[in-house]
Design an enzyme around this catalytic site. Sequence first.
Site, PDB file in Angstrom:
ATOM      1  CE  LYS A   1     105.813  30.178 -21.732  1.00  0.00           C
ATOM      2  NZ  LYS A   1     105.877  28.894 -22.415  1.00  0.00           N
TER       3      LYS A   1
ATOM      4  CG  ASP B   1     101.012  31.945 -15.423  1.00  0.00           C
ATOM      5  OD1 ASP B   1     101.778  32.563 -16.179  1.00  0.00           O
ATOM      6  OD2 ASP B   1     100.899  30.703 -15.421  1.00  0.00           O
TER       7      ASP B   1
ATOM      8  CD  GLN C   1     101.233  30.751 -23.388  1.00  0.00           C
ATOM      9  OE1 GLN C   1     101.099  31.223 -24.518  1.00  0.00           O
ATOM     10  NE2 GLN C   1     102.166  29.858 -23.109  1.00  0.00           N
TER      11      GLN C   1
ATOM     12  CG  HIS D   1     101.672  25.905 -17.213  1.00  0.00           C
ATOM     13  ND1 HIS D   1     102.692  25.422 -16.440  1.00  0.00           N
ATOM     14  CD2 HIS D   1     102.050  25.714 -18.503  1.00  0.00           C
ATOM     15  CE1 HIS D   1     103.654  24.959 -17.222  1.00  0.00           C
ATOM     16  NE2 HIS D   1     103.297  25.126 -18.476  1.00  0.00           N
TER      17      HIS D   1
ATOM     18  CB  CYS E   1     102.376  21.939 -18.519  1.00  0.00           C
ATOM     19  SG  CYS E   1     103.961  21.247 -18.933  1.00  0.00           S
TER      20      CYS E   1
HETATM   21  N1  PMP Z   1     102.281  29.416 -17.168  1.00  0.00           N
HETATM   22  C1  PMP Z   1     101.829  29.375 -18.423  1.00  0.00           C
HETATM   23  C2  PMP Z   1     100.431  29.859 -18.721  1.00  0.00           C
HETATM   24  C3  PMP Z   1     102.639  28.873 -19.439  1.00  0.00           C
HETATM   25  O1  PMP Z   1     102.190  28.817 -20.699  1.00  0.00           O
HETATM   26  C4  PMP Z   1     103.944  28.432 -19.125  1.00  0.00           C
HETATM   27  C5  PMP Z   1     104.869  27.882 -20.195  1.00  0.00           C
HETATM   28  N2  PMP Z   1     104.282  26.890 -20.985  1.00  0.00           N
HETATM   29  C6  PMP Z   1     104.373  28.518 -17.796  1.00  0.00           C
HETATM   30  C7  PMP Z   1     103.499  29.010 -16.850  1.00  0.00           C
HETATM   31  C8  PMP Z   1     105.732  28.074 -17.393  1.00  0.00           C
HETATM   32  O2  PMP Z   1     106.714  28.886 -17.967  1.00  0.00           O
HETATM   33  P1  PMP Z   1     108.242  28.541 -17.804  1.00  0.00           P
HETATM   34  O3  PMP Z   1     108.412  27.122 -18.257  1.00  0.00           O
HETATM   35  O4  PMP Z   1     108.944  29.509 -18.697  1.00  0.00           O
HETATM   36  O5  PMP Z   1     108.606  28.704 -16.375  1.00  0.00           O
END
Ligand code: PMP
Length: 405
Positions: free
Chosen positions: A225, A199, A202, A122, A363
């Site tokens: 999430k 990270d 997910q 991401h 993203c």
């Molecule tokens: N890493 C991953 C794998 C994600 O899916 C996301 C959210 N789409 C993020 C980071 C960022 O999370 P947040 O917007 O809650 O900071």
Amino acid sequence: MFDTTKIRSQFPILTKEIYHKPLIYFDNAATSQHPQCVIDRIADSYYRVNANVHRGVHTLSIEATEAHEAARRQVQTFINARHAHEIIFTRGTTEAINLVAGSWGNEFLHDGDEIILSVMEHHSNIVPWQLLQRHKAIKLRVIPINERGELDLDAYRAAFNEHTRLVSITHASNVLGTINPVQEMIAYAHEQNVPVLVDGAQAIPHLTVDVQALDADFYVFSAHKVYGPTGIGILYGKEKWLDAMPPYQGGGEMIAHVSFEHTTYNELPYKFEAGTPDYIGTRAFATALEWIEATGATEMHAYEQELLHYATAKLEEIEGIRIYGTARQKTPVISFLANKIHHYDMGMLLDKMGVAVRTGHHCAQPLMSTLGIEGTVRASFAAYNTREEIDAFATAVTKCCNMLR
Ligand code: PMP
């Protein structure tokens, strides 16, 4: 039998209608919905226990502090961290990674050092490292994927050299659903004396995570999430790293003593929590974690896998659908495209039929470039989704295909 009726009845938003159709919420990988108890806890905190934490001698502030610190212990138990002070509250996954890049990165990385990432990261696990590159000549090495969307582990092992200082890798891809073998990857990195940031944004909603078993040096995720409130994230870090890292932001609560000549810093975890924390959110997150435990995390995860397999089979029946991400181990996330239909068109039409999916690059633009596409339609499931919803979704996708073809 997993009782979805009982679960759904606890999520008020699921009774909402979109264009006079029952809402089918398949955008859980972006953010999940909240059970009534989490919503109630937010209101209850404002009604009954609102006072700034850590600084007061009065009863209300002490109660507020106790609830906030109890939430930290709840998170500690949830991911099996060794110490509560290894849990740092942040605004989300993104801020947690920025904290590590800003603090650990500034302290431990030098010109010529290398970080291993993967192509499925991401942007939140790419850009913080690129920001560091403005001040340090560090190199990012990127691990590719195979045609199923699984990481190439030979390439991973080959990426290490004497300059490697960190691996920063996603536990699960938000686009492909791929669950990476992080335990194995961490073990390999540690053999080379390289720490690993995972990270977990997910993974945490769909897997039981034990940071000690994984032996992760850092593990980050977002509350929103995993049935919790927005604005709360978790940075888990091993004590030895957090102790060695300088503060990330300055201000209230992160200090021990301030003078214009010399300032000293507070102990863990407060060293990394400058300013008034979102103590209303942390408590609500604790309630979300309690709700998960009471509902049964293992049962929820197993049911989500059933939904994944059911939905995959349903989509595969539709002519012209291509699914991106067919890893053997997947979270309940399906990215797909239908023939030459643009993902936005599909997403907008599905919305008119009451189905909420996400469209676009999610993203993960470097991954999109690798796949040779601009974006996908992504359906992602949570424990309150049902097979009936998937049936309605498959019918809606078929209709979209017929209308847009
Ligand atoms: N890493 C991953 C794998 C994600 O899916 C996301 C959210 N789409 C993020 C980071 C960022 O999370 P947040 O917007 O809650 O900071």
